[in-house]
Design a protein around this motif. Structure first.
Motif, PDB file in Angstrom:
ATOM      1  N   GLY A  86      24.016  13.387   6.985  1.00  0.00           N
ATOM      2  CA  GLY A  86      24.970  12.496   6.351  1.00  0.00           C
ATOM      3  C   GLY A  86      24.357  11.158   6.007  1.00  0.00           C
ATOM      4  O   GLY A  86      24.630  10.582   4.948  1.00  0.00           O
ATOM      5  N   LEU A  87      23.504  10.650   6.896  1.00  0.00           N
ATOM      6  CA  LEU A  87      22.855   9.371   6.616  1.00  0.00           C
ATOM      7  C   LEU A  87      21.957   9.479   5.395  1.00  0.00           C
ATOM      8  O   LEU A  87      22.001   8.649   4.491  1.00  0.00           O
ATOM      9  CB  LEU A  87      22.021   8.926   7.816  1.00  0.00           C
ATOM     10  N   VAL A  88      21.123  10.529   5.403  1.00  0.00           N
ATOM     11  CA  VAL A  88      20.140  10.654   4.327  1.00  0.00           C
ATOM     12  C   VAL A  88      20.846  10.865   2.990  1.00  0.00           C
ATOM     13  O   VAL A  88      20.616  10.139   2.020  1.00  0.00           O
ATOM     14  CB  VAL A  88      19.166  11.808   4.619  1.00  0.00           C
ATOM     15  N   GLY A  89      21.721  11.863   2.961  1.00  0.00           N
ATOM     16  CA  GLY A  89      22.387  12.144   1.694  1.00  0.00           C
ATOM     17  C   GLY A  89      23.443  11.112   1.363  1.00  0.00           C
ATOM     18  O   GLY A  89      23.575  10.692   0.215  1.00  0.00           O
ATOM     19  N   GLY A  90      24.170  10.686   2.390  1.00  0.00           N
ATOM     20  CA  GLY A  90      25.252   9.744   2.149  1.00  0.00           C
ATOM     21  C   GLY A  90      24.770   8.407   1.633  1.00  0.00           C
ATOM     22  O   GLY A  90      25.455   7.767   0.828  1.00  0.00           O
ATOM     23  N   GLY A  91      23.594   7.983   2.080  1.00  0.00           N
ATOM     24  CA  GLY A  91      23.081   6.710   1.610  1.00  0.00           C
ATOM     25  C   GLY A  91      22.822   6.723   0.122  1.00  0.00           C
ATOM     26  O   GLY A  91      23.297   5.852  -0.616  1.00  0.00           O
ATOM     27  N   VAL A  92      22.091   7.755  -0.317  1.00  0.00           N
ATOM     28  CA  VAL A  92      21.819   7.864  -1.753  1.00  0.00           C
ATOM     29  C   VAL A  92      23.120   8.046  -2.507  1.00  0.00           C
ATOM     30  O   VAL A  92      23.338   7.450  -3.572  1.00  0.00           O
ATOM     31  CB  VAL A  92      20.846   9.033  -2.019  1.00  0.00           C
ATOM     32  N   ALA A  93      24.043   8.870  -1.940  1.00  0.00           N
ATOM     33  CA  ALA A  93      25.311   9.115  -2.624  1.00  0.00           C
ATOM     34  C   ALA A  93      26.123   7.829  -2.723  1.00  0.00           C
ATOM     35  O   ALA A  93      26.756   7.563  -3.754  1.00  0.00           O
ATOM     36  CB  ALA A  93      26.097  10.183  -1.875  1.00  0.00           C
ATOM     37  N   LEU A  94      26.078   7.004  -1.653  1.00  0.00           N
ATOM     38  CA  LEU A  94      26.821   5.743  -1.680  1.00  0.00           C
ATOM     39  C   LEU A  94      26.273   4.824  -2.763  1.00  0.00           C
ATOM     40  O   LEU A  94      27.031   4.231  -3.542  1.00  0.00           O
ATOM     41  CB  LEU A  94      26.716   5.079  -0.304  1.00  0.00           C
ATOM     42  N   PHE A  95      24.944   4.744  -2.804  1.00  0.00           N
ATOM     43  CA  PHE A  95      24.300   3.935  -3.845  1.00  0.00           C
ATOM     44  C   PHE A  95      24.742   4.430  -5.230  1.00  0.00           C
ATOM     45  O   PHE A  95      25.215   3.652  -6.075  1.00  0.00           O
ATOM     46  CB  PHE A  95      22.778   4.048  -3.678  1.00  0.00           C
ATOM     47  N   GLY A  96      24.623   5.727  -5.425  1.00  0.00           N
ATOM     48  CA  GLY A  96      24.989   6.272  -6.733  1.00  0.00           C
ATOM     49  C   GLY A  96      26.456   6.078  -7.033  1.00  0.00           C
ATOM     50  O   GLY A  96      26.840   5.777  -8.174  1.00  0.00           O
ATOM     51  N   ALA A  97      27.313   6.229  -6.002  1.00  0.00           N
ATOM     52  CA  ALA A  97      28.750   6.093  -6.225  1.00  0.00           C
ATOM     53  C   ALA A  97      29.093   4.665  -6.621  1.00  0.00           C
ATOM     54  O   ALA A  97      29.911   4.441  -7.527  1.00  0.00           O
ATOM     55  CB  ALA A  97      29.509   6.487  -4.965  1.00  0.00           C
ATOM     56  N   ILE A  98      28.446   3.699  -5.958  1.00  0.00           N
ATOM     57  CA  ILE A  98      28.716   2.309  -6.327  1.00  0.00           C
ATOM     58  C   ILE A  98      28.252   2.047  -7.751  1.00  0.00           C
ATOM     59  O   ILE A  98      28.931   1.392  -8.538  1.00  0.00           O
ATOM     60  CB  ILE A  98      28.022   1.366  -5.336  1.00  0.00           C
ATOM     61  N   ALA A  99      27.067   2.603  -8.061  1.00  0.00           N
ATOM     62  CA  ALA A  99      26.538   2.382  -9.395  1.00  0.00           C
ATOM     63  C   ALA A  99      27.452   3.003 -10.446  1.00  0.00           C
ATOM     64  O   ALA A  99      27.773   2.380 -11.469  1.00  0.00           O
ATOM     65  CB  ALA A  99      25.134   2.971  -9.500  1.00  0.00           C
ATOM     66  N   LEU A 100      27.908   4.222 -10.185  1.00  0.00           N
ATOM     67  CA  LEU A 100      28.750   4.904 -11.169  1.00  0.00           C
ATOM     68  C   LEU A 100      30.168   4.361 -11.174  1.00  0.00           C
ATOM     69  O   LEU A 100      30.830   4.330 -12.205  1.00  0.00           O
ATOM     70  CB  LEU A 100      28.770   6.404 -10.883  1.00  0.00           C
TER      71      LEU A 100
END
Lengths: 93, 119, 195, 180
Positions: free
Chosen positions: C76-90
């Motif tokens: 969750g940390l590994v994937g969630g971090g990138v996903a959080l970044f991408g979600a904020i960006a999108l």
């Protein structure tokens, strides 16, 4: 603002500590046992904390103390890792 | 020439670090030490970037007004991400070293070459 | 693994780590969240937070710590971090801005808190990746794929690699599992929910 | 002009790098490389780059040495405690000296250390803009963070993805048994 004379003094202390670290490299080089090297590295790490703290005072930049804090907290990790490795011959890792 | 180099002391050390890193990568048979050599080489380049950013009498770029003399923040950004990416890539290189050890039973380059030629 | 010696833990290291680890974790989170007004940020904070797990591994044994860690948290940390970044960006696009234009969110001081949130995402990714890198390298020497388990790797340095058994039952932990402190330590509350 | 603290640190760094090259024993080289990282972190602070110094401190003290140790724990049988140095391979050393000299010939073309805007092409409009406008644009005091996330967020997104990909890559190389 910090007095110029005082900051020169602090820098001189930092330079002295760095020179001690350079001398310690001799111990790390000649060994003869790995424990000598680990202790030399540990002392160099403690010196790094001191140098960074002195530089923070000399440059009047309290933010630099953050880095000294990181070393103070993490420096022992490096020493512990290497010592365990040498003592247990890698059995721990 | 010598004076010009002396005024650019950090760049001289940058060149030395590149040379030392290159020497470790070329000469040392041990693959782990080769990875260390790559790291030395990499740190030399970091030194180049950070030296470009300094300015006499400058402070770290933490400001809310923009007044004063500051170092150039852009190289710092590039290098601090490069350090973390460098760790990840070092770990990847080390994983490959471990894999080579599994496959060939050694992490010494000469032994690996020998095993390859024998097959 | 009969060749494995019982892991003798050092009380000094265990006590030190027990004392220091909460502070290091706190400091890692502080560095992550405080990047806006002082040196710091997600990259540094993530590495410092990951150092907590490495510390615990050295104090209590790598296999034990690996068992104690919830792998889903790690993923969750590994994937969630990138996903959080991408979600904020999108997400900025949804609110009428451009990719990564965090200033458009309808929250007070969207720039500042958007940047903080991105830093948290970076920190999560870095912490998760560094932790898994450490465990991947330090745990199990994997046998060559397609061969049987042990034959590929017992030729050299079994003493040096025997920490590397990858069997899921992790016999190493059974040997030391009886000792109270070993079990207690990693169960301490800190470090579990780093996100 | 070079300050004593910089001179001492540069001597320390070059000495540790040379020792890393010369020590035969891998563990000793790793220990000395830890010292190299410590010296580098202090040098970043002297060069007024606390963000980079913090990263180097966290990485060098916390992670890098441990990763190297984990690798040699799995691959190397310790040779013993003797402190032999490697024999210098003269052709390789000569090649590296030539390389260093070649790089050094380009050095006088660079701006002197500490040269400010005007003499140093690295200080262009962009860095001025960052320093002056970062707080107004992003309400973040640390310009490095502002550039990292706001101005160059796409770049940083790529970096985060590279870190992620490196994690996946290590899992792919050493695949079985980790996430069982």
């Amino acid at each position: 603002m910090i007095d110029v004379g005082e900051s020169t003094l602090l820098l001189a202390g930092a330079v002295g500590t760095v020179l001690v670290s350079v001398l310690l490299l001799g111990r790390a080089m000649i060994g003869p046992t790995m424990q000598d090297r680990v202790i030399a590295l540990n002392v160099i790490g403690s010196n790094a904390v001191i140098v960074i703290a002195l530089l923070a005072a000399a440059f009047a930049e309290p933010a630099f103390l953050d880095i000294a804090l990181v070393y103070a907290l993490l420096n022992f990790l490096m020493s512990v890792a290497i010592s365990k490795f040498t003592v247990e011959r890698g059995g721990v890792l | 020439m010598i004076e010009a180099l002396f005024a650019r002391y950090n760049y001289v050390v940058f060149a030395l670090l590149l040379g030392i890193g290159l020497y470790i990568v070329i000469d040392d048979e041990n693959l782990v030490k080769k990875v260390i050599g790559l790291n030395v080489f990499q740190t030399g380049i970091f030194l180049f970037f950070i030296t470009v950013a300094v300015q006499d009498g400058a402070e770290p770029a933490v400001t809310s007004t923009g007044e004063g003399t500051f170092v150039n923040p852009l190289p710092h950004v590039l290098i601090l991400t490069a350090i973390v990416v460098g760790v990840s890539l070092t770990a990847l290189a080390l994983a490959l070293v471990v894999r080579i050890h599994e496959e060939y039973g050694s992490i010494r380059e000469d032994v690996v070459v020998e095993v390859l030629e024998r097959d | 693994m009969s060749s494995r010696r019982p892991y003798v833990e050092s009380p000094v290291i265990m006590a030190t780590v027990r004392l220091v680890a909460p502070f290091v974790l706190t400091y890692g989170i502080f560095v992550t969240l405080h990047g806006a007004s002082s040196p710091g940020g997600g990259f540094q904070g993530g590495v410092i937070a990951a150092a907590v797990i490495i510390m615990l591994s050295f104090a209590y044994g790598i296999d034990l710590t690996w068992e104690w860690i919830d792998k889903r948290v790690l993923v969750g940390l590994v994937g969630g971090g990138v996903a959080l970044f991408g979600a904020i960006a999108l997400g900025a696009v949804l609110f009428g801005g451009q990719f990564l234009e965090v200033g458009v969110y309808p929250i007070p001081e969207p720039d500042k808190y958007g940047i903080e949130l991105v830093e948290v995402g970076i920190g999560m990714t870095v912490a998760g990746v560094v932790t898994s890198l450490f465990f991947t390298l330090a745990r199990g020497a994997m046998p060559p794929v397609g061969e049987d388990g042990e034959s590929g790797r017992d030729d050299e340095g079994t003493a040096a690699t025997d920490g590397g058994t990858f069997s899921s039952e992790a016999p190493g932990s059974e040997e030391t599992g009886g000792d109270g402190p070993v079990r207690d330590g990693p169960d301490a509350p800190e470090g579990g929910d780093r996100a | 002009m070079i300050t004593p603290i910089e001179a001492g640190l540069l001597v320390f760094i070059v000495a540790t790098a040379v020792m890393t090259a010369l020590l035969r024993d891998v563990l000793a080289a790793i220990i000395v490389f830890g010292g190299y990282s410590l010296g580098m972190a202090i040098l970043w602070i002297v060069l007024q780059a606390p963000d980079v110094g913090l990263t180097e401190a966290a990485v060098g003290a916390g992670v890098m040495t441990v990763l190297f140790l984990a690798t040699i724990a799995r691959t190397t049988r310790l040779t013993g405690l003797e402190a032999t140095t490697v024999d210098v391979n003269l052709p390789a050393a000569a090649l590296c000296v030539v390389f260093v000299l070649a790089v050094l010939t380009t050095v006088p073309a660079l701006p002197a250390v500490g040269a400010g805007p005007g003499e140093n092409p690295a200080f262009g409009e962009i860095s001025e803009y960052y320093v002056e406008e970062a707080y107004d644009d992003t309400h973040v005091e640390n310009v490095v963070t502002a550039v990292l996330v706001a101005y160059r967020g796409f770049d940083t997104f790529g970096e985060a993805t590279v870190v992620f990909a490196a994690g996946v890559g290590v899992l792919a190389v050493l695949r079985r048994g980790v996430f069982e």
